[in-house]
Design a protein around this motif. Sequence first.
Motif, PDB file in Angstrom:
ATOM      1  N   PRO A 237       2.840   8.673   1.450  1.00 29.50           N
ATOM      2  CA  PRO A 237       1.833   7.600   1.436  1.00 29.50           C
ATOM      3  C   PRO A 237       0.417   8.078   1.161  1.00 29.50           C
ATOM      4  CG  PRO A 237       3.366   7.299   3.257  1.00 29.50           C
ATOM      5  CD  PRO A 237       3.659   8.653   2.674  1.00 29.50           C
ATOM      6  N   GLY A 238       0.050   9.238   1.691  1.00 24.60           N
ATOM      7  CA  GLY A 238      -1.298   9.737   1.450  1.00 24.60           C
ATOM      8  C   GLY A 238      -1.571  10.010  -0.013  1.00 24.60           C
ATOM      9  N   LEU A 266      -1.653  -2.137  -4.377  1.00 25.05           N
ATOM     10  CA  LEU A 266      -0.740  -1.041  -4.055  1.00 25.05           C
ATOM     11  C   LEU A 266      -1.260  -0.226  -2.871  1.00 25.05           C
ATOM     12  CD1 LEU A 266       1.855   0.341  -4.664  1.00 25.05           C
ATOM     13  CD2 LEU A 266       0.786   1.493  -6.606  1.00 25.05           C
ATOM     14  N   THR A 267      -2.575  -0.081  -2.759  1.00 24.46           N
ATOM     15  CA  THR A 267      -3.159   0.551  -1.573  1.00 24.46           C
ATOM     16  C   THR A 267      -2.736  -0.188  -0.317  1.00 24.46           C
ATOM     17  OG1 THR A 267      -5.100   1.361  -2.782  1.00 24.46           O
ATOM     18  CG2 THR A 267      -5.324   1.124  -0.404  1.00 24.46           C
ATOM     19  N   LEU A 268      -2.877  -1.495  -0.340  1.00 21.83           N
ATOM     20  CA  LEU A 268      -2.552  -2.300   0.837  1.00 21.83           C
ATOM     21  C   LEU A 268      -1.061  -2.283   1.143  1.00 21.83           C
ATOM     22  CD1 LEU A 268      -4.930  -5.297   0.056  1.00 21.83           C
ATOM     23  CD2 LEU A 268      -5.243  -3.574   1.840  1.00 21.83           C
ATOM     24  N   GLN A 269      -0.234  -2.353   0.113  1.00 22.78           N
ATOM     25  CA  GLN A 269       1.216  -2.324   0.319  1.00 22.78           C
ATOM     26  C   GLN A 269       1.651  -0.996   0.940  1.00 22.78           C
ATOM     27  OE1 GLN A 269       2.150  -5.073  -3.644  1.00 22.78           O
ATOM     28  NE2 GLN A 269       3.150  -3.087  -3.431  1.00 22.78           N
ATOM     29  N   THR A 270       1.095   0.095   0.441  1.00 22.70           N
ATOM     30  CA  THR A 270       1.458   1.408   0.962  1.00 22.70           C
ATOM     31  C   THR A 270       0.993   1.568   2.402  1.00 22.70           C
ATOM     32  OG1 THR A 270       1.226   2.305  -1.274  1.00 22.70           O
ATOM     33  CG2 THR A 270       1.312   3.890   0.546  1.00 22.70           C
ATOM     34  N   LEU A 271      -0.202   1.105   2.677  1.00 19.10           N
ATOM     35  CA  LEU A 271      -0.757   1.203   4.021  1.00 19.10           C
ATOM     36  C   LEU A 271       0.065   0.403   5.019  1.00 19.10           C
ATOM     37  CD1 LEU A 271      -2.980   2.192   5.875  1.00 19.10           C
ATOM     38  CD2 LEU A 271      -4.481   0.422   4.970  1.00 19.10           C
TER      39      LEU A 271
END
Length: 395
Positions: A237-238, A266-271
Motif C-alpha cells: 500500500p505504501g 486510487l489513493t483513497l481506495q488503497t488507504l
Amino acid sequence: MTPANTYASLYRDTLLNDVIPFWQNHSLDREMGGFYTCLDRTGQVYDTDKFIWLQARQVWTFAMLYNRVEQRPDWLDVSRHGADFLQRFGRADDGSWYFSLTRDGKPLIQPYNIFSDCFATMAFGQLSLATGSDEQANLAESTFRQILARRDNPKGHWNKAVAGTRPLKNFALPMILCNLALEIEHLLDKSLVEQTIDECIYEVMDVFYDPALGLIRENVTPDGQVSDSFEGRLLNPGHAIEAMWFIMDLAVRRNDRSLLDRAVQLTLQTLEYAWDADFGGLLYFMDANGHPPQQLEWDQKLWWVHVETLISLLKGYQHTGDERCWQWFEKVHDYTWKHFPDPENGEWFGYLNRRGEVLLPLKGGKWKGCFHIPRGLYQGWKTLDAIARNQPVRQ
C-alpha cells in the motif's frame, strides 16, 4: 478542523528545527567521508557500513533544501560532502552503483540494486542545480540512461530467479521513474522526458493497476497479467500511495483532470483497504486474496508509508478539493504525529509493531536514512501553505 496554516507551521518547524539538525549533527563522517546512516535513538553510530542509496538520498535532501528553501552554505557543504564520497567510491567499473561500501569506501555488495542508480541520479541532478557543475550533471544524465537501458532486467546477472519459469516485473521502478524524470528534466531532451512520462503513467495506471481488485499489484507478469503466487498476490500500500502523488504531479503538469481524479480515487481506495481498523495506521504488506503474506513484517507500521500517504492526501485535496482527502489527512496525521516522532531525542522512529509501539528504537539503518521524513515534511509544508493561500504549489 485545524487550519492548514497551523499544520504548515508544524511541518516547517519540524523539518528545519528537528529533523534536519539531527542528521546534520550526527551523520557526517568527517574522517572518511560520506554519511553514517546507522544511528540509534540518540544519534550515536552503531554500524559504519555505507549504503549507496541512503548516501545519495541525503545528498539530494540537502541540495534540495539549498535550492528550494534557502541557499545556506552549510546545507550545500553537507550535500557536497556526501557527493564527493560517492564520486570517489560509489561506482563499479561499468558505471553502475554498488549497493553498499565499508566505512572507508571499499565495495561490500555488488551493484545488483538499480535503486542505488536511481537515487544517485536524483542526488547529482539536484546538486548540479546548486553548483552548476557539468561533471555532476553528466553523471546524473549518464546514470539515468543506464537505468533506462536496464529496465527490462534491472538486476542483470545478479538476478536469483531462474529465467523463464515465472517471469515477473516489479512496480517500484516505473513508480520511481515517474518522479525521477522530473527530477532531472533540466538535463534531458524534452522528447525523452515526455516519452518516459508516457511509459510510466501507462505502467503505473494500467499495467500494474488491477481493475477487478481496484488496487495496484506489486508484481505482474511481463504482459501485465496476474500471477497466483506470493509475489503476484503481493500488495504494498505504501508504494501504491506514494506513486499516486507522483502521478498527481504529472497530471497537474499536463493539465489532465481525468488522470488527477484517478490518482486521488486510487489513493483513497488503497488507504481504505490497508488501514488497520483494530489499531490504526497502514499495514505494510497485504495479500490480494487475503492469504497470509510471506513477509513476516507484514503488519508493521513504517515511517515512510505514513509520510508518503500524507503527501498524497494533501496534494489530492489541494488539486481537487475532495473533502475525503482532508478527512483522511487529519486521521493519518494524528496517527503519525502520535507514534513516530521522538520529542526527547529528535527525529522519528521508523518501525512500530501493529499496536503502534516502537519496535526498533533506531533513527537510521540499512533502509531508513535522511529522505522520506524531510521530503515529506517539505512537501507537506509547501502544499499546506498553498492550501492556506488557495494557490497552486510550484514544483
